[in-house]
Design a protein around this motif. Structure first.
Motif, PDB file in Angstrom:
ATOM      1  N   VAL A 213      -3.080  -7.933  -8.193  1.00 58.23           N
ATOM      2  CA  VAL A 213      -3.908  -9.058  -8.696  1.00 58.23           C
ATOM      3  C   VAL A 213      -5.560  -8.671  -7.959  1.00 58.23           C
ATOM      4  CG1 VAL A 213      -4.327 -11.707  -7.942  1.00 58.23           C
ATOM      5  CG2 VAL A 213      -2.158 -10.725  -8.738  1.00 58.23           C
ATOM      6  N   GLU A 214      -5.577  -8.308  -6.669  1.00 57.17           N
ATOM      7  CA  GLU A 214      -6.939  -8.287  -6.169  1.00 57.17           C
ATOM      8  C   GLU A 214      -7.586  -7.128  -6.910  1.00 57.17           C
ATOM      9  OE1 GLU A 214      -6.213  -7.108  -1.962  1.00 57.17           O
ATOM     10  OE2 GLU A 214      -5.304  -8.905  -1.540  1.00 57.17           O
ATOM     11  N   ARG A 215      -7.011  -6.069  -7.345  1.00 61.28           N
ATOM     12  CA  ARG A 215      -7.719  -5.097  -8.374  1.00 61.28           C
ATOM     13  C   ARG A 215      -7.801  -5.466  -9.609  1.00 61.28           C
ATOM     14  NH1 ARG A 215      -5.047   0.545  -5.920  1.00 61.28           N
ATOM     15  NH2 ARG A 215      -5.478   0.028  -3.651  1.00 61.28           N
ATOM     16  N   GLY A 216      -7.455  -6.794  -9.954  1.00 62.91           N
ATOM     17  CA  GLY A 216      -7.623  -7.150 -11.295  1.00 62.91           C
ATOM     18  C   GLY A 216      -6.779  -6.616 -12.508  1.00 62.91           C
ATOM     19  N   LEU A 217      -5.801  -6.095 -11.983  1.00 66.02           N
ATOM     20  CA  LEU A 217      -4.652  -5.512 -13.013  1.00 66.02           C
ATOM     21  C   LEU A 217      -3.535  -6.572 -13.336  1.00 66.02           C
ATOM     22  CD1 LEU A 217      -4.310  -1.984 -11.097  1.00 66.02           C
ATOM     23  CD2 LEU A 217      -5.549  -2.522 -13.318  1.00 66.02           C
ATOM     24  N   LEU A 218      -3.450  -7.488 -12.543  1.00 64.52           N
ATOM     25  CA  LEU A 218      -2.519  -8.636 -12.898  1.00 64.52           C
ATOM     26  C   LEU A 218      -3.323  -9.977 -12.782  1.00 64.52           C
ATOM     27  CD1 LEU A 218       0.702  -7.524 -11.288  1.00 64.52           C
ATOM     28  CD2 LEU A 218       0.210  -7.740 -13.867  1.00 64.52           C
ATOM     29  N   SER A 219      -2.706 -10.982 -13.484  1.00 66.81           N
ATOM     30  CA  SER A 219      -3.245 -12.315 -13.291  1.00 66.81           C
ATOM     31  C   SER A 219      -2.015 -12.834 -12.328  1.00 66.81           C
ATOM     32  CB  SER A 219      -3.456 -13.070 -14.330  1.00 66.81           C
ATOM     33  OG  SER A 219      -2.284 -13.415 -15.175  1.00 66.81           O
TER      34      SER A 219
ATOM     35  N   GLY B 171      16.289  -8.407  -8.803  1.00 64.28           N
ATOM     36  CA  GLY B 171      16.944  -7.575 -10.041  1.00 64.28           C
ATOM     37  C   GLY B 171      15.971  -7.468 -11.128  1.00 64.28           C
ATOM     38  N   GLY B 172      14.613  -8.074 -10.908  1.00 66.89           N
ATOM     39  CA  GLY B 172      13.471  -7.751 -11.958  1.00 66.89           C
ATOM     40  C   GLY B 172      12.941  -6.523 -11.893  1.00 66.89           C
ATOM     41  N   THR B 173      12.231  -5.898 -12.766  1.00 61.16           N
ATOM     42  CA  THR B 173      11.644  -4.697 -12.726  1.00 61.16           C
ATOM     43  C   THR B 173      10.328  -4.730 -12.927  1.00 61.16           C
ATOM     44  OG1 THR B 173      13.729  -3.750 -13.310  1.00 61.16           O
ATOM     45  CG2 THR B 173      11.881  -2.508 -13.898  1.00 61.16           C
ATOM     46  N   TRP B 174       9.370  -4.165 -12.565  1.00 61.27           N
ATOM     47  CA  TRP B 174       7.914  -3.925 -12.709  1.00 61.27           C
ATOM     48  C   TRP B 174       7.699  -2.465 -13.148  1.00 61.27           C
ATOM     49  CZ3 TRP B 174       4.201  -7.261 -13.298  1.00 61.27           C
ATOM     50  CH2 TRP B 174       4.105  -8.360 -13.158  1.00 61.27           C
ATOM     51  N   VAL B 175       7.131  -2.314 -14.374  1.00 58.74           N
ATOM     52  CA  VAL B 175       6.880  -0.984 -14.847  1.00 58.74           C
ATOM     53  C   VAL B 175       5.326  -0.962 -14.565  1.00 58.74           C
ATOM     54  CG1 VAL B 175       6.622   0.358 -17.190  1.00 58.74           C
ATOM     55  CG2 VAL B 175       8.591  -1.287 -16.590  1.00 58.74           C
ATOM     56  N   LEU B 176       5.121   0.162 -13.778  1.00 55.47           N
ATOM     57  CA  LEU B 176       3.635   0.431 -13.376  1.00 55.47           C
ATOM     58  C   LEU B 176       3.202   1.489 -14.306  1.00 55.47           C
ATOM     59  CD1 LEU B 176       3.930   0.117  -9.673  1.00 55.47           C
ATOM     60  CD2 LEU B 176       3.352  -1.721 -11.231  1.00 55.47           C
ATOM     61  N   GLU B 177       2.056   1.390 -14.858  1.00 51.74           N
ATOM     62  CA  GLU B 177       1.392   2.671 -15.620  1.00 51.74           C
ATOM     63  C   GLU B 177       0.434   3.269 -14.700  1.00 51.74           C
ATOM     64  OE1 GLU B 177      -0.932   1.008 -19.063  1.00 51.74           O
ATOM     65  OE2 GLU B 177       0.990  -0.698 -19.369  1.00 51.74           O
ATOM     66  N   GLU B 178       0.529   4.656 -14.945  1.00 49.18           N
ATOM     67  CA  GLU B 178      -0.383   5.329 -13.927  1.00 49.18           C
ATOM     68  C   GLU B 178      -1.250   6.355 -14.554  1.00 49.18           C
ATOM     69  OE1 GLU B 178      -1.082   9.447 -12.160  1.00 49.18           O
ATOM     70  OE2 GLU B 178       0.745   9.006 -13.589  1.00 49.18           O
ATOM     71  N   ARG B 179      -2.644   6.270 -14.090  1.00 45.37           N
ATOM     72  CA  ARG B 179      -3.400   7.366 -14.788  1.00 45.37           C
ATOM     73  C   ARG B 179      -4.152   8.162 -13.347  1.00 45.37           C
ATOM     74  NH1 ARG B 179      -6.797   4.051 -17.765  1.00 45.37           N
ATOM     75  NH2 ARG B 179      -5.295   4.378 -19.376  1.00 45.37           N
TER      76      ARG B 179
ATOM     77  N   GLU C 299       0.681  -1.209  -0.107  1.00 43.91           N
ATOM     78  CA  GLU C 299      -0.112  -0.035   0.039  1.00 43.91           C
ATOM     79  C   GLU C 299       0.912   1.074  -0.092  1.00 43.91           C
ATOM     80  OE1 GLU C 299      -3.072   0.903  -0.056  1.00 43.91           O
ATOM     81  OE2 GLU C 299      -4.077  -0.908  -0.465  1.00 43.91           O
ATOM     82  N   SER C 300       2.200   1.315   0.646  1.00 46.90           N
ATOM     83  CA  SER C 300       3.113   2.272   0.703  1.00 46.90           C
ATOM     84  C   SER C 300       3.269   2.857  -0.781  1.00 46.90           C
ATOM     85  CB  SER C 300       4.250   2.138   1.647  1.00 46.90           C
ATOM     86  OG  SER C 300       4.941   1.125   1.106  1.00 46.90           O
ATOM     87  N   VAL C 301       3.716   1.891  -1.440  1.00 48.37           N
ATOM     88  CA  VAL C 301       3.933   2.074  -3.045  1.00 48.37           C
ATOM     89  C   VAL C 301       2.803   2.887  -3.584  1.00 48.37           C
ATOM     90  CG1 VAL C 301       4.716   1.365  -5.260  1.00 48.37           C
ATOM     91  CG2 VAL C 301       5.602   0.416  -3.165  1.00 48.37           C
ATOM     92  N   LEU C 302       1.510   2.278  -3.515  1.00 45.75           N
ATOM     93  CA  LEU C 302       0.289   2.994  -4.013  1.00 45.75           C
ATOM     94  C   LEU C 302       0.094   4.323  -3.497  1.00 45.75           C
ATOM     95  CD1 LEU C 302      -2.053  -0.237  -3.925  1.00 45.75           C
ATOM     96  CD2 LEU C 302      -0.737   0.809  -5.864  1.00 45.75           C
TER      97      LEU C 302
ATOM     98  N   GLY D 192      -3.029   9.249 -10.914  1.00 45.28           N
ATOM     99  CA  GLY D 192      -2.597   8.829  -9.418  1.00 45.28           C
ATOM    100  C   GLY D 192      -2.890   7.549  -9.095  1.00 45.28           C
ATOM    101  N   ASP D 193      -3.475   6.722  -9.898  1.00 51.18           N
ATOM    102  CA  ASP D 193      -3.798   5.377  -9.545  1.00 51.18           C
ATOM    103  C   ASP D 193      -2.904   4.629 -10.414  1.00 51.18           C
ATOM    104  OD1 ASP D 193      -5.870   5.636  -7.411  1.00 51.18           O
ATOM    105  OD2 ASP D 193      -7.171   6.242  -8.952  1.00 51.18           O
ATOM    106  N   VAL D 194      -2.551   3.214 -10.086  1.00 52.88           N
ATOM    107  CA  VAL D 194      -2.099   2.373 -10.913  1.00 52.88           C
ATOM    108  C   VAL D 194      -3.196   1.739 -11.879  1.00 52.88           C
ATOM    109  CG1 VAL D 194      -0.738  -0.001 -11.186  1.00 52.88           C
ATOM    110  CG2 VAL D 194      -0.198   1.708  -9.335  1.00 52.88           C
TER     111      VAL D 194
END
Length: 127
Positions: free
Chosen positions: A91-97, A106-114, A60-63, A116-118
């Protein structure tokens, strides 16, 4: 930082070389800061220590951080436990399966924002 870690940090800077960036924020833990230092140097941006990214801070802190910085293109460096919790929230928000989840070191997640929300997420394997 190990030799492999240094190579990954340099490779991350290369991997993100064409991405527009406004800020680099990181957990103040030394290893996280070292991960984004080559990117910061290449871009001429400071690495800003961020308590919301520290180990144990939760997904939640990242969000919250993204919500505070709408429209900004951020690089955020955090810890595995924070990433795991963030992914569960997405996942809970239905943005990822669940089948698309990955959290390798070392992996990277790229988050799209609109607004202020992912609004989406994609994964890039560790360099």
């Amino acid at each position: 930082m190990t030799k492999a870690g240094s190579k990954q940090a340099e490779a991350l800077a290369q991997q993100l070389r064409d991405e527009p960036l406004d800020e680099i924020r990181s957990s103040a833990y030394v290893r996280c800061m070292q991960t984004v230092e080559p990117l910061a140097k290449a871009r001429g941006l400071p690495v800003q220590p961020e308590p919301l990214l520290e180990e144990g801070a939760g997904g939640e802190s990242v969000l919250r951080l993204i919500k505070q910085r709408p429209g900004r293109r951020l690089v955020l460096c955090t810890h595995g436990d924070v990433v795991e919790e963030l992914l569960e929230l997405l996942v809970e928000r239905g943005l990822l399966s669940r089948s698309r989840l990955a959290n390798e070191k070392g992996g990277t997640w790229v988050l799209e924002e609109r607004n202020g929300d992912v609004s989406g997420a994609s994964y890039r394997a560790a360099p």
